[in-house]
Scaffold this motif. Structure first.
Motif, mmCIF file in Angstrom:
data_model
loop_
_atom_site.group_PDB
_atom_site.id
_atom_site.type_symbol
_atom_site.label_atom_id
_atom_site.label_comp_id
_atom_site.label_asym_id
_atom_site.label_seq_id
_atom_site.Cartn_x
_atom_site.Cartn_y
_atom_site.Cartn_z
ATOM 1 N N ARG A 26 0.827 -1.207 0.000
ATOM 2 C CA ARG A 26 0.000 0.000 0.000
ATOM 3 C C ARG A 26 0.861 1.256 0.000
ATOM 4 N NH1 ARG A 26 -5.342 0.452 1.693
ATOM 5 N NH2 ARG A 26 -5.390 -1.618 0.782
ATOM 6 N N LEU A 27 1.910 1.281 0.841
ATOM 7 C CA LEU A 27 2.801 2.444 0.883
ATOM 8 C C LEU A 27 3.523 2.632 -0.449
ATOM 9 C CD1 LEU A 27 4.339 2.034 4.455
ATOM 10 C CD2 LEU A 27 2.557 3.651 3.741
ATOM 11 N N GLU A 28 3.967 1.535 -1.035
ATOM 12 C CA GLU A 28 4.649 1.592 -2.335
ATOM 13 C C GLU A 28 3.705 2.125 -3.412
ATOM 14 O OE1 GLU A 28 7.914 0.784 -4.992
ATOM 15 O OE2 GLU A 28 7.951 -0.118 -3.010
ATOM 16 N N ASP A 29 2.488 1.593 -3.453
ATOM 17 C CA ASP A 29 1.512 2.044 -4.457
ATOM 18 C C ASP A 29 1.198 3.529 -4.289
ATOM 19 O OD1 ASP A 29 1.407 -0.544 -5.454
ATOM 20 O OD2 ASP A 29 -0.549 -1.006 -4.552
ATOM 21 N N ASP A 30 0.970 3.957 -3.049
ATOM 22 C CA ASP A 30 0.672 5.369 -2.794
ATOM 23 C C ASP A 30 1.836 6.259 -3.215
ATOM 24 O OD1 ASP A 30 -1.775 4.615 -1.738
ATOM 25 O OD2 ASP A 30 -1.286 5.153 0.338
ATOM 26 N N LEU A 31 3.048 5.850 -2.877
ATOM 27 C CA LEU A 31 4.232 6.645 -3.211
ATOM 28 C C LEU A 31 4.413 6.738 -4.723
ATOM 29 C CD1 LEU A 31 6.568 8.219 -1.941
ATOM 30 C CD2 LEU A 31 7.860 6.077 -1.856
ATOM 31 N N ARG A 32 4.271 5.622 -5.415
ATOM 32 C CA ARG A 32 4.403 5.636 -6.885
ATOM 33 C C ARG A 32 3.318 6.497 -7.530
ATOM 34 N NH1 ARG A 32 8.192 2.434 -9.143
ATOM 35 N NH2 ARG A 32 8.894 0.614 -7.992
ATOM 36 N N ASP A 33 2.081 6.380 -7.010
ATOM 37 C CA ASP A 33 0.975 7.155 -7.583
ATOM 38 C C ASP A 33 1.171 8.659 -7.418
ATOM 39 O OD1 ASP A 33 -0.273 4.807 -8.324
ATOM 40 O OD2 ASP A 33 -1.761 4.856 -6.698
ATOM 41 N N THR A 34 1.718 9.083 -6.282
ATOM 42 C CA THR A 34 1.847 10.525 -6.015
ATOM 43 C C THR A 34 3.161 11.125 -6.474
ATOM 44 O OG1 THR A 34 2.640 10.118 -3.753
ATOM 45 C CG2 THR A 34 0.252 10.450 -4.054
ATOM 46 N N LEU A 39 9.628 2.819 -2.921
ATOM 47 C CA LEU A 39 10.081 2.930 -1.533
ATOM 48 C C LEU A 39 11.603 2.913 -1.459
ATOM 49 C CD1 LEU A 39 7.552 0.732 0.487
ATOM 50 C CD2 LEU A 39 7.944 3.179 0.725
ATOM 51 N N ALA A 40 12.246 2.112 -2.302
ATOM 52 C CA ALA A 40 13.710 2.079 -2.321
ATOM 53 C C ALA A 40 14.272 3.436 -2.753
ATOM 54 C CB ALA A 40 14.213 0.970 -3.236
ATOM 55 N N HIS A 115 3.139 13.624 0.974
ATOM 56 C CA HIS A 115 2.213 12.566 0.543
ATOM 57 C C HIS A 115 2.559 11.239 1.205
ATOM 58 C CE1 HIS A 115 0.605 15.316 -2.431
ATOM 59 N NE2 HIS A 115 1.837 15.565 -2.824
ATOM 60 N N HIS A 116 3.864 10.944 1.284
ATOM 61 C CA HIS A 116 4.296 9.699 1.905
ATOM 62 C C HIS A 116 3.963 9.708 3.399
ATOM 63 C CE1 HIS A 116 6.401 5.997 2.479
ATOM 64 N NE2 HIS A 116 7.306 6.547 3.257
ATOM 65 N N LEU A 117 4.197 10.830 4.062
ATOM 66 C CA LEU A 117 3.862 10.951 5.481
ATOM 67 C C LEU A 117 2.369 10.720 5.694
ATOM 68 C CD1 LEU A 117 4.511 11.615 8.422
ATOM 69 C CD2 LEU A 117 4.285 14.034 7.821
ATOM 70 N N HIS A 118 1.551 11.299 4.844
ATOM 71 C CA HIS A 118 0.101 11.099 4.941
ATOM 72 C C HIS A 118 -0.241 9.615 4.809
ATOM 73 C CE1 HIS A 118 -4.192 11.714 4.446
ATOM 74 N NE2 HIS A 118 -4.120 10.967 3.357
ATOM 75 N N SER A 119 0.382 8.933 3.866
ATOM 76 C CA SER A 119 0.142 7.511 3.650
ATOM 77 C C SER A 119 0.576 6.684 4.866
ATOM 78 C CB SER A 119 0.891 7.043 2.398
ATOM 79 O OG SER A 119 0.637 5.691 2.117
ATOM 80 N N VAL A 120 1.741 6.983 5.430
ATOM 81 C CA VAL A 120 2.236 6.270 6.609
ATOM 82 C C VAL A 120 1.287 6.483 7.781
ATOM 83 C CG1 VAL A 120 4.097 6.215 8.331
ATOM 84 C CG2 VAL A 120 4.652 6.258 5.889
ATOM 85 N N ARG A 121 0.854 7.723 7.953
ATOM 86 C CA ARG A 121 -0.095 8.009 9.047
ATOM 87 C C ARG A 121 -1.409 7.266 8.830
ATOM 88 N NH1 ARG A 121 0.647 12.872 12.437
ATOM 89 N NH2 ARG A 121 -1.493 12.315 12.930
#
Length: 158
Positions: A26-34, A39-40, A115-121
């Motif tokens: 989920r974190l990877e998908d969110d990061l790639r989308d935004t 993640l790497a 965006h990543h912080l929002h996803s992690v939260r």
């Protein structure tokens, strides 16, 4: 023969594996989308942004990322093609090389971070109370130290 896990431990193991894989996906998908970053990519950018001079020796970076040298070479080459990092000879040791954060890499990190912080939260942190956060921190700090070989002997058989 290895002793099997109790039902409680097996349940905990499976819950950890399945939830951690879903979380990372989920974190990877969110990061790639935004941001278009993996993640790497993001982890490399964070480590370089925090390093003195925004540069790290390749061996140190591989160790911090828990990457093999060949995997790090592939990762850095990919990021170099996209202008996020540069690879330069180590000034103190001409045999080694360093990964260096570029201005484009720093900008990509700054744009991706909120965006990543929002996803992690959203997917992890906001669902946990302070006691659960403290417990997870203790567990994964101890586990990380043991796996890295830095745990004190008193914690090695827990």
């Amino acid at each position: 023969m290895t002793e099997s896990l109790s039902n409680d431990r097996l349940t905990a193991w499976r819950a950890y594996i399945e939830a951690s894989q879903r979380l990372l996906t989920r974190l990877e998908d969110d990061l790639r989308d935004t941001s278009g970053l993996s993640l790497a990519d993001y982890h490399v950018l964070v480590l370089l942004s925090e390093a003195p001079g925004q540069r790290l020796r390749m061996g140190e970076l591989a160790g911090r990322l828990v990457f093999s040298p060949s995997r790090l070479t592939y990762q850095i080459s990919s990021m170099q093609r996209r202008g996020l990092v540069a690879r330069q000879p180590c000034p103190q040791d001409g045999r080694g090389s360093e990964a260096v954060l570029t201005a484009a890499g720093l900008l990509a990190l700054r744009e991706a971070a909120p965006h990543h912080l929002h996803s992690v939260r959203m997917h992890l942190m906001d669902d946990l109370d302070d006691a659960e956060i403290a417990f997870l921190t203790r567990i994964f700090t101890r586990l990380g130290q043991r796996l890295h070989g830095t745990a004190s002997p008193a914690h090695s058989d827990r």
